[in-house]
Design a protein around this motif. Sequence first.
Motif, PDB file in Angstrom:
ATOM      1  N   PRO A 125       0.803  -1.223   0.000  1.00  0.00           N
ATOM      2  CA  PRO A 125       0.000   0.000   0.000  1.00  0.00           C
ATOM      3  C   PRO A 125       0.838   1.275   0.000  1.00  0.00           C
ATOM      4  CG  PRO A 125       0.041  -0.946   2.193  1.00  0.00           C
ATOM      5  CD  PRO A 125       0.775  -1.906   1.290  1.00  0.00           C
ATOM      6  N   SER A 126       2.137   1.162   0.159  1.00  0.00           N
ATOM      7  CA  SER A 126       3.002   2.334   0.308  1.00  0.00           C
ATOM      8  C   SER A 126       3.562   2.826  -1.023  1.00  0.00           C
ATOM      9  CB  SER A 126       4.166   1.984   1.235  1.00  0.00           C
ATOM     10  OG  SER A 126       5.119   3.024   1.252  1.00  0.00           O
ATOM     11  N   ASP A 176       1.068  -2.051  -9.702  1.00  0.00           N
ATOM     12  CA  ASP A 176       1.054  -1.677  -8.287  1.00  0.00           C
ATOM     13  C   ASP A 176      -0.406  -1.628  -7.873  1.00  0.00           C
ATOM     14  OD1 ASP A 176       3.859  -1.332  -7.876  1.00  0.00           O
ATOM     15  OD2 ASP A 176       3.740   0.535  -9.004  1.00  0.00           O
ATOM     16  N   ARG A 221      -1.853  -0.673  -5.345  1.00  0.00           N
ATOM     17  CA  ARG A 221      -2.244   0.569  -4.675  1.00  0.00           C
ATOM     18  C   ARG A 221      -2.742   1.624  -5.652  1.00  0.00           C
ATOM     19  NH1 ARG A 221       1.036   4.636  -5.221  1.00  0.00           N
ATOM     20  NH2 ARG A 221       3.106   4.263  -6.041  1.00  0.00           N
ATOM     21  N   LEU A 234      -4.299  -5.315   0.991  1.00  0.00           N
ATOM     22  CA  LEU A 234      -4.493  -4.739  -0.341  1.00  0.00           C
ATOM     23  C   LEU A 234      -4.390  -5.826  -1.414  1.00  0.00           C
ATOM     24  CD1 LEU A 234      -4.852  -2.152  -2.025  1.00  0.00           C
ATOM     25  CD2 LEU A 234      -2.357  -1.980  -2.068  1.00  0.00           C
TER      26      LEU A 234
END
Length: 185
Positions: free
Chosen positions: A11-12, A39, A41, A85
Amino acid sequence: MALVLSVSGSPSATSRTARLLRHLDDRLRLQGHEVVPLDVRTLPAEALLGADFRHPAIVETAALFEQADGVVVGTPVYKAAYSGLLKSLLDLLPQYALTGKTVLPLATGGSTAHVLAIDYALRPVLSSMGAAHIVPGWFTLDRSIAVQDDGSLAVAPEAAEALAEVTDRFSAVLGGRPAARVPAA
């Protein structure tokens, strides 16, 4: 060669997991594969959290999985399991989204206490999704991954060697060029 989908479940935005995956993507490209980075996210939160199977971004992502010959799944380990996630995305994919695929599971974490998260948390889910072959994965300690001042990635030598080995094994299953032609990560 093969089409590889490289999925980061972090999530970063400053994730070591994602940076490590992109580093390994370069190795796979050098071995002749086409690599598509994903990704998780960056997918719409409302689609992931609302389980919106029909959201265009989720439909497009499912199509990427369908087209891929191989999938690299990378995740940070939280509470001895892969990220929520990543779980949100996997839950939205078709039940057998990995049928016929070769999969390389990778994880990062702060402690060796989490080293079994790949085998006990992630591998069973990947298997249940029909993966044809799940190659041995690798857990990398966070402290083995550093971002240099110039933005490049530095991986501790012992971790770099192990990651190169598992990546090359994955590549070989997909029909990549021999690893001997590719410098160590």
